[in-house]
Scaffold this motif. Sequence first.
Motif, short mmCIF file in Angstrom:
data_model
loop_
_atom_site.label_atom_id
_atom_site.label_comp_id
_atom_site.label_asym_id
_atom_site.label_seq_id
_atom_site.Cartn_x
_atom_site.Cartn_y
_atom_site.Cartn_z
N SER A 73 -32.30 32.45 20.04
CA SER A 73 -32.38 33.91 20.15
C SER A 73 -31.45 34.59 19.16
O SER A 73 -31.81 35.60 18.55
CB SER A 73 -32.10 34.37 21.59
OG SER A 73 -30.83 33.95 22.01
N ARG A 74 -30.24 34.03 18.94
CA ARG A 74 -29.32 34.62 17.97
C ARG A 74 -29.85 34.48 16.54
O ARG A 74 -29.71 35.39 15.73
CB ARG A 74 -27.94 33.95 18.09
CG ARG A 74 -27.16 34.41 19.33
CD ARG A 74 -25.86 33.66 19.51
NE ARG A 74 -25.05 33.67 18.31
CZ ARG A 74 -24.25 32.66 17.93
NH1 ARG A 74 -24.16 31.58 18.67
NH2 ARG A 74 -23.54 32.76 16.84
N ALA A 75 -30.47 33.34 16.24
CA ALA A 75 -31.03 33.13 14.90
C ALA A 75 -32.17 34.10 14.62
O ALA A 75 -32.26 34.69 13.54
CB ALA A 75 -31.51 31.69 14.75
N LEU A 76 -33.05 34.28 15.59
CA LEU A 76 -34.17 35.21 15.41
C LEU A 76 -33.66 36.63 15.26
O LEU A 76 -34.16 37.40 14.43
CB LEU A 76 -35.16 35.10 16.58
CG LEU A 76 -35.88 33.74 16.71
CD1 LEU A 76 -36.78 33.74 17.94
CD2 LEU A 76 -36.69 33.41 15.46
N ALA A 77 -32.62 36.99 16.02
CA ALA A 77 -32.02 38.33 15.90
C ALA A 77 -31.39 38.52 14.52
O ALA A 77 -31.35 39.64 14.00
CB ALA A 77 -30.99 38.54 16.99
N ALA A 78 -30.92 37.42 13.92
CA ALA A 78 -30.30 37.49 12.59
C ALA A 78 -31.33 37.53 11.46
O ALA A 78 -30.97 37.67 10.30
CB ALA A 78 -29.36 36.30 12.39
N GLY A 79 -32.61 37.39 11.83
CA GLY A 79 -33.66 37.49 10.82
C GLY A 79 -34.28 36.17 10.40
O GLY A 79 -35.10 36.13 9.47
N ALA A 80 -33.92 35.07 11.07
CA ALA A 80 -34.53 33.78 10.72
C ALA A 80 -36.02 33.80 11.07
O ALA A 80 -36.42 34.37 12.09
CB ALA A 80 -33.83 32.65 11.46
N ALA A 81 -36.81 33.17 10.22
CA ALA A 81 -38.26 33.11 10.46
C ALA A 81 -38.66 31.78 11.08
O ALA A 81 -39.78 31.61 11.55
CB ALA A 81 -39.02 33.31 9.14
N GLY A 82 -37.74 30.82 11.07
CA GLY A 82 -38.06 29.51 11.62
C GLY A 82 -36.85 28.86 12.26
O GLY A 82 -35.71 29.18 11.94
N PHE A 83 -37.11 27.96 13.21
CA PHE A 83 -36.05 27.23 13.88
C PHE A 83 -36.59 25.85 14.23
O PHE A 83 -37.52 25.72 15.02
CB PHE A 83 -35.62 27.96 15.16
CG PHE A 83 -34.26 27.55 15.66
CD1 PHE A 83 -33.17 28.38 15.51
CD2 PHE A 83 -34.08 26.32 16.29
CE1 PHE A 83 -31.91 28.00 15.97
CE2 PHE A 83 -32.83 25.93 16.76
CZ PHE A 83 -31.74 26.78 16.60
N VAL A 84 -36.03 24.82 13.58
CA VAL A 84 -36.48 23.44 13.84
C VAL A 84 -35.26 22.57 14.14
O VAL A 84 -34.15 22.88 13.71
CB VAL A 84 -37.27 22.86 12.64
CG1 VAL A 84 -38.57 23.61 12.43
CG2 VAL A 84 -36.44 22.88 11.36
N VAL A 85 -35.49 21.49 14.86
CA VAL A 85 -34.40 20.56 15.16
C VAL A 85 -34.51 19.36 14.22
O VAL A 85 -35.60 19.00 13.78
CB VAL A 85 -34.41 20.12 16.64
CG1 VAL A 85 -33.97 21.27 17.54
CG2 VAL A 85 -35.76 19.61 17.06
N LYS A 86 -33.34 18.78 13.91
CA LYS A 86 -33.28 17.74 12.88
C LYS A 86 -34.02 16.46 13.27
O LYS A 86 -34.37 15.67 12.39
CB LYS A 86 -31.83 17.41 12.54
CG LYS A 86 -31.17 18.48 11.72
CD LYS A 86 -29.72 18.13 11.42
CE LYS A 86 -29.03 19.26 10.69
NZ LYS A 86 -27.59 19.06 10.58
N ASP A 87 -34.24 16.23 14.57
CA ASP A 87 -34.96 15.01 14.93
C ASP A 87 -36.48 15.21 14.94
O ASP A 87 -37.23 14.34 15.36
CB ASP A 87 -34.46 14.43 16.26
CG ASP A 87 -34.62 15.39 17.43
OD1 ASP A 87 -35.15 16.50 17.23
OD2 ASP A 87 -34.22 15.03 18.55
N ALA A 88 -36.93 16.36 14.43
CA ALA A 88 -38.38 16.59 14.29
C ALA A 88 -38.91 15.67 13.19
O ALA A 88 -38.17 15.28 12.29
CB ALA A 88 -38.64 18.05 13.92
N PRO A 89 -40.20 15.33 13.23
CA PRO A 89 -40.78 14.52 12.16
C PRO A 89 -40.65 15.24 10.82
O PRO A 89 -40.75 16.47 10.77
CB PRO A 89 -42.25 14.38 12.57
CG PRO A 89 -42.31 14.75 14.01
CD PRO A 89 -41.16 15.67 14.27
#
Length: 201
Positions: free
Chosen positions: A91-107
Amino acid sequence: MIRVLLADDQTLVRGALAAMLGLEADIEVVAEVGTGDDVLPAARRTKPDVALLDVQMPGKDGIVAAAELRAEMPSCQVVMCTTFGRPGYLSRALAAGAAGFVVKDAPPEQLVDAVRRVNAGLRVVDPSLAAESLATGQSPLTMREREVLAESSDGGTISDIAKSLHLSEGTVRNHLSAAIGKTGARTRAEAARLAEERGWL
C-alpha cells in the motif's frame, strides 16, 4: 528497447537480476545501484523507462526513492521487487507511485513480464500479496506515529526520541501510546516489531 535501472543493496541479487534481464532482446539494464540515495542521481544520468527497486536498502528505502523518482521523472515507471512481501509495503509503494510490486521468489518470467507491462502503462501486483493486503487492510498509523515507532525501535529513551524528532517528551509518549493501542501490542518494542512485520514502518 526498455531501459531499466536496478536498485538492490545485495550485489549478488542485483547482478543476477541484471544478467536475467540482459538476456531479453527488448530490455537493456542502463544502471545498477546499491542504495536508495543513488536511485535519483543514476536515473538523471541514464533516463530509464523502468526502475526496479528493492524496498529495504541503506539510506532512503525503495519506497521513498520511488516517490522521489516519480515526482521528478514521471515517465519512469517503478516496480518494487522485494524479499519481504508485506501488505503494508504494497500500500505504501502504490501510494508512492509504484506501478508494480513483485516478490523476489517469483519466477523470472514473471519479473520480465512485469517490466514489460508497467512500461506499457499497466499495473502489476503479486496476486497473493494483493489478496493478503486486502485482508489486512491499510495501516492505522499516522505518519508521526510511524516516525516515533521507527525511532523507538533503536531502543532510545523517550528523551532521545523527542530530541531526534524535535518533539516534546509528552508528544512522543502520546504517539507511542496511540501506536501501541493500534497495533494491539503491550510495549513499544512489540508495537515496533509488529508494525515492521506488517510493512507499516
